[in-house]
Design a protein around this motif. Structure first.
Motif, PDB file in Angstrom:
ATOM      1  N   GLU A   1      -8.954  -1.796  -2.351  1.00  0.00           N
ATOM      2  CA  GLU A   1      -8.385  -1.321  -1.079  1.00  0.00           C
ATOM      3  C   GLU A   1      -6.866  -1.323  -1.140  1.00  0.00           C
ATOM      4  O   GLU A   1      -6.219  -0.398  -0.668  1.00  0.00           O
ATOM      5  CB  GLU A   1      -8.881  -2.195   0.076  1.00  0.00           C
ATOM      6  CG  GLU A   1     -10.352  -2.002   0.378  1.00  0.00           C
ATOM      7  CD  GLU A   1     -10.896  -3.052   1.331  1.00  0.00           C
ATOM      8  OE1 GLU A   1     -10.092  -3.835   1.887  1.00  0.00           O
ATOM      9  OE2 GLU A   1     -12.117  -3.076   1.528  1.00  0.00           O
ATOM     10  N   GLU A   2      -6.287  -2.364  -1.746  1.00  0.00           N
ATOM     11  CA  GLU A   2      -4.824  -2.440  -1.888  1.00  0.00           C
ATOM     12  C   GLU A   2      -4.305  -1.281  -2.731  1.00  0.00           C
ATOM     13  O   GLU A   2      -3.292  -0.674  -2.411  1.00  0.00           O
ATOM     14  CB  GLU A   2      -4.417  -3.762  -2.540  1.00  0.00           C
ATOM     15  CG  GLU A   2      -4.381  -4.932  -1.599  1.00  0.00           C
ATOM     16  CD  GLU A   2      -3.292  -4.763  -0.552  1.00  0.00           C
ATOM     17  OE1 GLU A   2      -2.141  -4.456  -0.916  1.00  0.00           O
ATOM     18  OE2 GLU A   2      -3.603  -4.935   0.633  1.00  0.00           O
ATOM     19  N   GLU A   3      -5.019  -0.987  -3.817  1.00  0.00           N
ATOM     20  CA  GLU A   3      -4.614   0.097  -4.703  1.00  0.00           C
ATOM     21  C   GLU A   3      -4.678   1.431  -3.976  1.00  0.00           C
ATOM     22  O   GLU A   3      -3.780   2.261  -4.085  1.00  0.00           O
ATOM     23  CB  GLU A   3      -5.535   0.102  -5.931  1.00  0.00           C
ATOM     24  CG  GLU A   3      -4.909   0.707  -7.153  1.00  0.00           C
ATOM     25  CD  GLU A   3      -5.780   0.495  -8.371  1.00  0.00           C
ATOM     26  OE1 GLU A   3      -6.813   1.176  -8.479  1.00  0.00           O
ATOM     27  OE2 GLU A   3      -5.418  -0.345  -9.205  1.00  0.00           O
ATOM     28  N   THR A   4      -5.725   1.644  -3.195  1.00  0.00           N
ATOM     29  CA  THR A   4      -5.884   2.883  -2.431  1.00  0.00           C
ATOM     30  C   THR A   4      -4.790   2.993  -1.380  1.00  0.00           C
ATOM     31  O   THR A   4      -4.182   4.058  -1.216  1.00  0.00           O
ATOM     32  CB  THR A   4      -7.272   2.921  -1.760  1.00  0.00           C
ATOM     33  OG1 THR A   4      -8.260   2.720  -2.766  1.00  0.00           O
ATOM     34  CG2 THR A   4      -7.510   4.233  -1.066  1.00  0.00           C
ATOM     35  N   ALA A   5      -4.521   1.903  -0.681  1.00  0.00           N
ATOM     36  CA  ALA A   5      -3.482   1.913   0.354  1.00  0.00           C
ATOM     37  C   ALA A   5      -2.112   2.184  -0.261  1.00  0.00           C
ATOM     38  O   ALA A   5      -1.312   2.944   0.297  1.00  0.00           O
ATOM     39  CB  ALA A   5      -3.482   0.575   1.092  1.00  0.00           C
ATOM     40  N   MET A   6      -1.844   1.600  -1.396  1.00  0.00           N
ATOM     41  CA  MET A   6      -0.561   1.818  -2.060  1.00  0.00           C
ATOM     42  C   MET A   6      -0.427   3.286  -2.466  1.00  0.00           C
ATOM     43  O   MET A   6       0.631   3.894  -2.329  1.00  0.00           O
ATOM     44  CB  MET A   6      -0.438   0.919  -3.297  1.00  0.00           C
ATOM     45  CG  MET A   6       0.919   1.001  -3.965  1.00  0.00           C
ATOM     46  SD  MET A   6       1.131  -0.174  -5.306  1.00  0.00           S
ATOM     47  CE  MET A   6       0.030   0.515  -6.520  1.00  0.00           C
ATOM     48  N   GLY A   7      -1.514   3.867  -2.959  1.00  0.00           N
ATOM     49  CA  GLY A   7      -1.496   5.288  -3.321  1.00  0.00           C
ATOM     50  C   GLY A   7      -1.220   6.166  -2.118  1.00  0.00           C
ATOM     51  O   GLY A   7      -0.446   7.122  -2.196  1.00  0.00           O
ATOM     52  N   LYS A   8      -1.833   5.823  -0.985  1.00  0.00           N
ATOM     53  CA  LYS A   8      -1.621   6.600   0.245  1.00  0.00           C
ATOM     54  C   LYS A   8      -0.172   6.483   0.708  1.00  0.00           C
ATOM     55  O   LYS A   8       0.429   7.461   1.142  1.00  0.00           O
ATOM     56  CB  LYS A   8      -2.574   6.131   1.337  1.00  0.00           C
ATOM     57  CG  LYS A   8      -3.999   6.573   1.116  1.00  0.00           C
ATOM     58  CD  LYS A   8      -4.916   6.064   2.215  1.00  0.00           C
ATOM     59  CE  LYS A   8      -6.352   6.494   1.954  1.00  0.00           C
ATOM     60  NZ  LYS A   8      -7.276   5.940   2.937  1.00  0.00           N
ATOM     61  N   ARG A   9       0.391   5.258   0.639  1.00  0.00           N
ATOM     62  CA  ARG A   9       1.785   5.068   1.030  1.00  0.00           C
ATOM     63  C   ARG A   9       2.715   5.881   0.135  1.00  0.00           C
ATOM     64  O   ARG A   9       3.673   6.496   0.601  1.00  0.00           O
ATOM     65  CB  ARG A   9       2.159   3.589   0.978  1.00  0.00           C
ATOM     66  CG  ARG A   9       1.574   2.761   2.116  1.00  0.00           C
ATOM     67  CD  ARG A   9       2.215   1.380   2.207  1.00  0.00           C
ATOM     68  NE  ARG A   9       2.078   0.601   0.983  1.00  0.00           N
ATOM     69  CZ  ARG A   9       1.093  -0.247   0.718  1.00  0.00           C
ATOM     70  NH1 ARG A   9       0.131  -0.444   1.607  1.00  0.00           N
ATOM     71  NH2 ARG A   9       1.055  -0.917  -0.418  1.00  0.00           N
TER      72      ARG A   9
END
Length: 165
Positions: A131-139
């Motif tokens: 989830e952190e990796e996905t959120a970082m990608g979105k940011r």
């Protein structure tokens, strides 16, 4: 079963020959040097036949690989450091017609100074880190998108005012 006795050094073998030339019997030589009588006899016989007490060339088991094949093994191992010795042996068999076991591959790599070890197992990403990796990608995408929007807006403004041609 008794433990194997270490081989006599060249110096000790020469002592046997010198004592024999001085006239000592093999029994006396064996007692004096604390070795078996048959050992003294074999050393004397070898010296009489060959003129030396050094080991004969070619003792021991012969290698299954040639120098060229050893170079191929090393080159292929360095090409992909993460390959297992078993997959490397299979690849050598299929591509180069070199029929060696995975143990032979490991032995040759050790002899050439390469340490062959299994890659360390890494933990899989947990749900939290996914989830952190996905959120970082979105940011990151949002940040890039905002910059792109700003560039497009400036470009549009310049073309409308006629300054950009």
């Amino acid at each position: 079963m008794m433990a194997p006795v270490p081989r006599l050094s060249i110096e000790d073998r020469m002592r046997v020959v010198v004592l024999h030339e001085e006239g000592y019997s093999c029994n006396k030589i064996a007692q004096k040097l604390n070795i078996a009588r048959s050992t003294a006899q074999q050393i004397v016989k070898k010296h009489q036949e060959t003129g030396t007490v050094k080991d004969r060339e070619g003792r021991g088991r012969k290698k299954i690989t040639t120098k060229r094949e050893e170079r191929v093994i090393i080159k292929e191992a360095l090409r992909d450091r993460r390959k297992t010795s078993k997959s490397l042996a299979n690849e050598l068999r299929d591509n180069f017609n070199i029929n060696v076991s995975d143990r032979t591959v490991r032995r040759r790599l050790l002899q050439s100074g390469l340490k062959y070890c299994r890659a360390k197992k890494k933990p899989l990403l947990t749900e939290y880190y996914k989830e952190e990796e996905t959120a970082m990608g979105k940011r990151t995408l949002a940040r890039i998108g905002a910059k792109l929007f700003l560039v497009m807006r400036v470009d549009f403004a310049l073309s409308v005012t006629g300054q950009y041609q």
